[in-house]
Design a protein around this motif. Structure first.
Motif, short mmCIF file in Angstrom:
data_model
loop_
_atom_site.label_atom_id
_atom_site.label_comp_id
_atom_site.label_asym_id
_atom_site.label_seq_id
_atom_site.Cartn_x
_atom_site.Cartn_y
_atom_site.Cartn_z
N GLY A 238 42.60 26.80 37.52
CA GLY A 238 42.80 27.63 38.71
C GLY A 238 42.52 26.90 40.01
N ILE A 239 41.36 26.24 40.10
CA ILE A 239 40.99 25.60 41.36
C ILE A 239 41.89 24.39 41.65
CG2 ILE A 239 39.13 24.58 42.70
CD1 ILE A 239 38.83 27.57 41.98
N PRO A 240 42.13 23.48 40.68
CA PRO A 240 43.05 22.38 40.98
C PRO A 240 44.46 22.84 41.35
CG PRO A 240 41.77 21.87 39.04
CD PRO A 240 41.49 23.30 39.36
N VAL A 241 44.98 23.84 40.61
CA VAL A 241 46.31 24.35 40.95
C VAL A 241 46.28 25.02 42.31
CG1 VAL A 241 48.07 26.04 40.32
CG2 VAL A 241 47.06 24.57 38.56
N LEU B 60 48.56 24.01 45.37
CA LEU B 60 49.42 24.97 46.07
C LEU B 60 49.01 25.12 47.54
CD1 LEU B 60 49.73 27.80 43.38
CD2 LEU B 60 51.43 26.07 44.00
N GLY B 61 47.70 25.05 47.78
CA GLY B 61 47.24 25.12 49.16
C GLY B 61 47.76 23.97 49.99
N GLY B 62 47.86 22.77 49.35
CA GLY B 62 48.41 21.63 50.07
C GLY B 62 49.90 21.77 50.31
N LEU B 63 50.61 22.42 49.39
CA LEU B 63 52.06 22.57 49.54
C LEU B 63 52.44 23.71 50.48
CD1 LEU B 63 53.50 22.09 45.92
CD2 LEU B 63 53.65 20.51 47.87
N PHE B 64 51.81 24.86 50.29
CA PHE B 64 52.25 26.07 50.98
C PHE B 64 51.21 26.63 51.95
CE2 PHE B 64 54.17 26.13 46.67
CZ PHE B 64 55.48 25.89 47.04
N GLY B 65 50.00 26.11 51.91
CA GLY B 65 48.93 26.66 52.73
C GLY B 65 47.98 27.51 51.91
N TRP B 66 46.75 27.64 52.37
CA TRP B 66 45.75 28.36 51.58
C TRP B 66 45.97 29.88 51.59
CZ3 TRP B 66 42.51 31.86 53.99
CH2 TRP B 66 42.37 31.77 55.39
N ARG B 67 46.59 30.41 52.64
CA ARG B 67 46.79 31.86 52.70
C ARG B 67 47.74 32.37 51.60
NH1 ARG B 67 44.43 33.97 57.18
NH2 ARG B 67 43.95 32.52 58.89
N PRO B 68 48.92 31.76 51.41
CA PRO B 68 49.77 32.21 50.29
C PRO B 68 49.08 32.05 48.94
CG PRO B 68 51.05 30.90 51.84
CD PRO B 68 49.62 30.77 52.26
N THR B 69 48.22 31.04 48.81
CA THR B 69 47.52 30.84 47.55
C THR B 69 46.61 32.03 47.25
OG1 THR B 69 47.57 28.44 47.89
CG2 THR B 69 45.99 29.30 46.28
N PHE B 70 45.88 32.51 48.25
CA PHE B 70 45.06 33.70 48.04
C PHE B 70 45.92 34.93 47.77
CE2 PHE B 70 41.55 31.22 49.76
CZ PHE B 70 40.47 31.72 49.05
N GLY B 71 47.12 34.98 48.34
CA GLY B 71 48.03 36.07 48.04
C GLY B 71 48.45 36.09 46.58
N VAL B 72 48.69 34.90 46.01
CA VAL B 72 49.03 34.81 44.59
C VAL B 72 47.87 35.30 43.73
CG1 VAL B 72 49.56 33.20 42.72
CG2 VAL B 72 50.72 32.98 44.92
N VAL B 73 46.65 34.93 44.11
CA VAL B 73 45.47 35.37 43.36
C VAL B 73 45.36 36.89 43.39
CG1 VAL B 73 42.95 35.28 43.25
CG2 VAL B 73 44.26 33.21 43.77
N ALA B 74 45.67 37.50 44.52
CA ALA B 74 45.66 38.97 44.61
C ALA B 74 46.69 39.59 43.67
CB ALA B 74 45.93 39.40 46.05
N LEU B 75 47.88 38.98 43.60
CA LEU B 75 48.92 39.49 42.71
C LEU B 75 48.49 39.41 41.24
CD1 LEU B 75 51.77 40.53 42.15
CD2 LEU B 75 52.57 38.14 42.28
N ILE B 76 47.86 38.30 40.87
CA ILE B 76 47.37 38.15 39.49
C ILE B 76 46.34 39.24 39.18
CG2 ILE B 76 46.12 36.64 37.91
CD1 ILE B 76 47.34 34.26 39.40
N SER B 77 45.50 39.58 40.15
CA SER B 77 44.51 40.63 39.94
C SER B 77 45.18 41.97 39.66
CB SER B 77 43.61 40.75 41.18
OG SER B 77 42.90 39.55 41.42
#
Length: 403
Positions: free
Chosen positions: A165-168, A172-189
């Motif tokens: 999770g953290i490496p991916v 992803l944070g490097g590619l798209f930014g950290w905000r979309p990454t947290f959005g993906v985590v919310a969707l998984i929840s």
């Protein structure tokens, strides 16, 4: 599966073949809840410089996003367990995962450091509920001789969050930014809510007359030594892990953060499988090896951290030590203190995660990131001695009820 069935899993007579089996879907759903708890907590460590810049704070201040989460979990664990002990257990788990989803959405959208900190605080309280339920569910879903393995399945979400999770998330944070990454985590929840709703059986809370004071478990032999090892190991791990980006920057490896974390995580995954296979029979030996491997990794980071090969090797050793430690210490404290010992472990673990973030920030500002491996050694050498001395009650050679 009905409530009466889940209550009787550990006690009612059943056919021997049935007793050899684990209930994989609910255990994996619970393991995913552990995954989400740690991913929500630790993801800022992988994107710390970017979050600090966007929130207009220093890296040490951004590191406190992990600290406030851990403080909330540690402080809330015992009172939350007492306040919700009469609740239906599935209802509590669903509510906690829903809070994860909400908190990650707020983190993804917020440009305010105080608002982000507040969302992290609520997520930390939800994590206290998840942690308190995992071991109890695992023990109910397995016969006594497989309870260690069931705990390993649910606890596998912790190192998997760090290993994948953290490496991916960092990538992803490097590619798209950290905000979309947290959005993906919310969707998984949100998806996890549906899985738990379908597969995890319900269980009743405790009746008022049967509740025992949690702090009395400290009087049971073996509980305090296990909690000492928990405190030392978690503090050492979080001092280094929270600020791993800063440590790597000091040795010109900041651009390879995602690869370093992936190496660490892959080793953790290996440790998960080894621990799951052996924990019911080799708890003491595995705990000794876990602490010793982290010590050797810290020695390498003290002596030869300017070598990339040495850094990657130390990540492997650290990951092998860390991957199974949650299962090992959860099993040890539950053997020694039952469910009350588990509540104490949640408080100890998360309190010292919070202390790790705070102490790491102080060390970073005062002595620099090269001081982190030294702190690991100062903490883990005493922990190793406690494990060695705990042969009778804390870390016995043979677990109670093990085949």
């Amino acid at each position: 599966m009905t409530t009466s069935q889940i209550e009787s899993l550990a006690s009612a007579p059943r056919h021997e073949d049935a007793r050899q089996k684990l209930s994989w879907s609910p255990l994996l759903a619970l393991g995913t809840a552990a995954f989400m708890s740690i991913l929500t907590e630790a993801l800022p460590a992988g994107v710390l410089p970017e979050m600090a810049r966007d929130l207009s704070v220093s890296e040490s201040a951004a590191g406190q996003l992990l600290t406030v989460y851990a403080i909330a979990t540690g402080v809330a664990a015992i009172p939350l367990s007492a306040a919700t002990s009469g609740w239906r257990r599935k209802r509590l788990m669903l509510l906690a995962v829903a809070v994860f989803a909400f908190a990650n959405i707020v983190t993804a959208l917020s440009s305010s450091y105080p608002l982000t900190m507040t969302s992290r605080l609520f997520a930390g309280v939800a994590a206290a509920a998840v942690w308190a339920e995992l071991v109890g569910y695992a023990r109910r879903l397995a016969p006594p001789h497989l309870q260690g393995r069931a705990i390993a399945v649910t606890m596998a979400g912790i190192p998997l969050a760090l290993s994948l999770g953290i490496p991916v998330g960092t990538f992803l944070g490097g590619l798209f930014g950290w905000r979309p990454t947290f959005g993906v985590v919310a969707l998984i929840s949100v998806l996890l809510l549906a899985w738990i709703g379908v597969s995890v059986p319900d269980a009743p809370g405790q009746k008022a007359g049967k509740r025992q004071p949690i702090l009395q478990a400290l009087q049971l032999p073996g509980v305090v030594p296990v909690l000492f090892v928990v405190a030392a190991y978690v503090l050492a791990h979080n001092i280094l892990y929270t600020y791993i980006a800063s440590f790597l920057d000091a040795y010109d490896m900041g651009g390879r953060r995602d690869l370093v974390l992936l190496v660490f995580g892959t080793a953790s995954m290996v440790s998960i499988f080894v621990t799951g296979a052996l924990v019911d029979r080799r708890l003491r030996q595995l705990t000794l090896v876990s602490v010793a491997l982290f010590i050797v990794a810290a020695v390498m980071l003290v002596l030869v951290a300017d070598s990339e090969i040495a850094v990657y090797t130390s990540m492997v050793l650290w990951g092998l030590g860390w991957g199974g430690v949650a299962t090992l210490l959860q099993t040890a404290v539950t053997d020694a203190g039952g469910d009350r010992g588990q509540a104490l472990l949640v408080t100890t673990w998360n309190s010292f995660m919070a202390v790790g973030g705070a102490v790491g920030g102080i060390l970073l500002d005062g002595m620099g990131p090269t001081s982190f491996p030294w702190s690991v050694l100062l903490l883990l050498v005493p922990a190793l001695l406690v494990v060695v001395a705990g042969r009778r009650h804390a870390f016995p050679a043979r677990r109670p009820g093990a085949a």
